[in-house]
Design an enzyme around this catalytic site. Structure first.
Site, short mmCIF file in Angstrom:
data_model
loop_
_atom_site.label_atom_id
_atom_site.label_comp_id
_atom_site.label_asym_id
_atom_site.label_seq_id
_atom_site.Cartn_x
_atom_site.Cartn_y
_atom_site.Cartn_z
N ASP A 183 49.88 42.30 1.42
CA ASP A 183 49.64 40.89 1.73
C ASP A 183 49.55 40.12 0.41
O ASP A 183 49.77 40.69 -0.66
CB ASP A 183 48.36 40.72 2.56
CG ASP A 183 47.10 41.07 1.77
OD1 ASP A 183 47.20 41.48 0.60
OD2 ASP A 183 45.99 40.90 2.34
N ASP A 232 45.89 35.86 2.60
CA ASP A 232 44.45 35.58 2.64
C ASP A 232 44.14 34.43 1.70
O ASP A 232 44.50 34.48 0.52
CB ASP A 232 43.64 36.81 2.17
CG ASP A 232 43.62 37.92 3.20
OD1 ASP A 232 43.94 37.64 4.38
OD2 ASP A 232 43.30 39.07 2.84
N ASP A 257 46.94 37.49 -1.73
CA ASP A 257 45.56 36.97 -1.74
C ASP A 257 45.45 35.81 -2.73
O ASP A 257 45.88 35.95 -3.88
CB ASP A 257 44.60 38.09 -2.20
CG ASP A 257 44.75 39.35 -1.37
OD1 ASP A 257 44.22 39.39 -0.24
OD2 ASP A 257 45.42 40.30 -1.82
P1 8DG Z 1 47.76 45.37 -1.48
O1 8DG Z 1 47.55 44.12 -0.72
O2 8DG Z 1 48.63 45.20 -2.67
O3 8DG Z 1 48.20 46.48 -0.62
O4 8DG Z 1 46.36 45.83 -2.09
P2 8DG Z 1 45.14 44.95 -2.54
O5 8DG Z 1 45.55 43.54 -2.81
O6 8DG Z 1 44.44 45.67 -3.61
O7 8DG Z 1 44.20 45.05 -1.28
P3 8DG Z 1 43.64 43.96 -0.30
O8 8DG Z 1 43.31 44.71 0.95
O9 8DG Z 1 44.52 42.77 -0.14
O10 8DG Z 1 42.28 43.56 -0.97
C1 8DG Z 1 42.21 42.86 -2.20
C2 8DG Z 1 40.82 42.86 -2.69
O11 8DG Z 1 40.01 41.99 -1.93
C3 8DG Z 1 40.17 44.23 -2.61
O12 8DG Z 1 39.52 44.51 -3.82
C4 8DG Z 1 39.15 44.12 -1.57
C5 8DG Z 1 38.85 42.65 -1.54
N1 8DG Z 1 38.39 42.17 -0.26
C6 8DG Z 1 38.97 42.17 0.95
N2 8DG Z 1 38.15 41.68 1.87
C7 8DG Z 1 37.02 41.36 1.21
C8 8DG Z 1 35.80 40.80 1.59
O13 8DG Z 1 35.58 40.48 2.73
N3 8DG Z 1 34.89 40.64 0.59
C9 8DG Z 1 35.14 40.96 -0.71
N4 8DG Z 1 34.22 40.76 -1.63
N5 8DG Z 1 36.28 41.49 -1.07
C10 8DG Z 1 37.20 41.69 -0.13
O14 8DG Z 1 40.11 42.55 1.16
CA CA Z 2 46.47 42.19 -1.26
CA CA Z 3 44.02 40.91 1.33
#
Ligand code: 8DG
Ligand code: CA
Ligand code: CA
Length: 566
Positions: free
Chosen positions: A385, A490, A387
């Site tokens: 995804d 996100d 962020d």
């Molecule tokens: P990807 O998308 O490339 O596969 O991997 P990523 O970007 O590392 O994973 P991600 O699932 O998109 O998560 C990105 C970061 O955000 C990860 O360190 C975890 C964090 N994160 C969430 N949800 C929440 C939350 O509700 N609170 C906090 N503090 N962090 C969160 O995904």
């Molecule tokens: Ca991500």
């Molecule tokens: Ca995410």
């Protein structure tokens, strides 16, 4: 004649030639001359420079193999050449080769970087047969006692991921039958390999796997079974392997490493010895693992829901379509866009979405900033995804921004789905109590929006095809040809004073974040979350203006995002 070279799989011409090879006799006659130095061959693999160890091989056989290698485009040089990258020996132990090299004037051997690589003849024969340098596998390496000690001395691995530097490309990610080398093409080769693997559906992956991949599968299986402690143990072991600056070749090398338990060790040993683990294979082929994997890849479906569906006898996405009523709105959209949402998002796509989000934010609140976080900030070429973290330098200005941004994006036809959540941080009655709780480290309370963007329906200049329209989910069916793609995005909004904590928290990786918080708690008696850093003993909140300051407050060396891929 007992021939020491395994030649069964060679082309006939090479087999014949090798059969006729002179092998060193116990009492060698006068040494035969090598190939004339003036003989010129085309070099096809300039990054690989061979050196053949004459000891036990004998001069005439060495001369023959040298010519063979040169005819196939390999560069062969003397032992004392600094250009040598691959030292090939027949019948010697690793320690004997090191001694021989020293006698020949080659004193510096970097055991950590495997430069030059000390290899047995099997690597050479396979490379001649393939007519190219085959990737080095653990079984090709000669074992050197001194190296193990050198590695141990040089590589004191820290127990917390936030104390280690973990690059995206590391020495233990290659499939074990496609081991690593230290020549300059290394990073490009593995980036390409990584991309290929990420793009392949799971069913097309070969059974041979990397140690990290095998451990991740075990971690996932434990997670699917609700065994979080077991899952964490495998995940931590994989994370330690990712941080090592050398390629593990023998299970004994794990001896002094932290976080590698007995079970992980067994899995690694199997992979090192056989190229795959029977236990991991069993897991991968089990009906439950496959169904759980399939279901949890649906947006909005967690382990609990997937497990319930499995117990109810559901196995496929088609089964879910029959029981459509069971699905929430979010899951229905997730199912509808299943293929798109499980196709890796490219960096270029993330950047295109970033431009639209920036435009939306600028329209709604000039001066506000948008930062790409998550895996892309850590340098990943693709992600599941995208962020984004939004803030404004005047604290309080960001309040109410998200709903305006969503409404702007929706009007432009950019959103296929969204679900927004208001900021609940200010609702907290006892901030100190919450900060020290485990829920603070699991979930943050920022205003946020989980959305699905329609890439290709982007507005204005960013629109790919003129007149692209937001697709109607009522008329569109999966598989129909189209010029757009659904992408998970996100959006998180943070007050300016909390921004460094939010940035650190949303950059990941999850292993890195988990260990940052664990380190803070156990080593510093502090509670870290995406909003604040609280000193539990002194009962004070610590402020920070940057990520660097947070590391400083925790007494940690600063680790940049690209080195947080734990
Ligand atoms: P990807 O998308 O490339 O596969 O991997 P990523 O970007 O590392 O994973 P991600 O699932 O998109 O998560 C990105 C970061 O955000 C990860 O360190 C975890 C964090 N994160 C969430 N949800 C929440 C939350 O509700 N609170 C906090 N503090 N962090 C969160 O995904
Ligand atoms: Ca991500
Ligand atoms: Ca995410």
């Amino acid at each position: 004649m007992n021939h020491p070279v395994q030649i069964l799989d060679w082309p006939c011409s090479i087999k014949l030639a090798m059969m006729q090879l002179p092998v060193k006799k116990k009492h060698p006659r006068r040494q035969e001359p090598g190939p004339p130095a003036s003989l010129e061959f085309c070099v096809h693999f300039p990054e690989v420079v061979l050196c053949l160890v004459e000891k036990r091989m004998g001069a005439s056989r060495k001369a023959f193999l040298t010519t063979l290698a040169r005819q196939r485009g390999f560069c062969v040089e003397d032992a004392n050449s600094e250009r040598v990258t691959h030292v090939v020996s027949e019948g010697n132990s690793g320690d004997e080769v090191v001694e021989w090299l020293k006698k020949k004037g080659r004193h510096y051997i970097d055991a950590v970087a495997d430069c030059p690589a000390l290899l047995n003849i099997s690597w050479f024969t396979e490379s001649m047969s393939a007519e190219r340098p085959v990737p080095i596998e653990p079984r090709h390496y000669l074992l050197v006692t001194a190296h193990a000690e050198e590695l141990e001395a040089k590589c004191q691995v820290a127990p917390y991921a936030c104390q280690r530097r973990t690059l995206l490309l590391h020495s233990n990610q290659a499939l074990v039958n496609k081991g690593t080398e230290c020549h300059p093409g290394f990073h490009h080769f593995y980036l390409t390999l990584l991309l290929c693997l990420e793009k392949q559906p799971d069913t097309h992956k070969k059974s041979r796997r990397s140690m990290e991949d095998a451990l991740q599968t075990m971690a996932e299986e434990a997670h699917f079974n609700g065994s979080e402690a077991r899952s964490l143990a495998f995940s931590r072991a994989a994370s330690v392997l990712k941080s090592l600056p050398w390629t593990v070749k023998r299970v004994q090398e794990l001896h002094s490493l932290p976080c590698i338990g007995e079970h992980s060790r067994r899995i690694v040993q199997e992979v090192l010895e056989d190229g795959a683990s029977a236990e991991v294979e069993r897991v991968q082929h089990s009906e439950r693992y496959q169904a759980m994997k399939l279901f949890t890849k649906i947006f909005g479906v967690g382990v609990k829901t997937a497990s319930r569906w499995y117990q109810e006898g559901l196995r496929t996405l088609a089964d879910l379509q029959v029981h459509h009523a069971k699905l929430s709105k979010e899951q229905q959209v997730g199912l509808l866009h299943y293929d798109d949402l499980n196709t890796p998002v490219e960096r270029s796509e993330a950047e295109a979405i970033g431009q639209v989000v920036r435009e939306a934010v600028e329209q709604c609140l000039p001066g506000a900033s948008v930062t790409l976080t998550g895996g892309f900030r850590r340098g990943k070429p693709t992600g599941h995804d995208v962020d984004f973290l939004v803030t404004h330098p005047t604290e309080g200005q960001e309040v109410g921004l998200l709903s305006k941004v969503i409404s702007w994006l929706d009007k432009q036809g950019c959103l296929l789905y969204y679900s927004s959540h208001r900021n609940t941080f200010l609702d907290l009655e006892d901030l100190e109590l919450w900060s020290s709780s485990s829920s603070a480290s699991m979930m943050d309370r920022f205003e946020r929006c989980f959305s699905i963007f329609c890439l290709g329906c982007l507005p204005g200049a960013l629109q790919r095809g003129a007149g692209a329209q937001k697709p109607s989910t009522a008329t569109w069916s999966p598989g129909a040809s189209r010029s757009w793609k659904a992408v998970r995005v996100d959006l998180v909004v943070s007050p300016y004073s909390q921004f460094p904590f939010a940035l650190l928290g949303w950059t990941g990786s999850r292993n890195f974040e988990r260990d940052l918080r664990r380190f803070s708690k156990h080593e510093k008696k502090m509670a870290l979350n995406s909003h604040t850093l609280y000193h539990v003993e002194q009962k004070i909140f610590l402020t920070a203006a940057s990520e660097e300051e947070i590391f400083q407050l925790l007494g940690l060396e600063y680790i940049p995002p690209e080195e947080r891929n734990a």
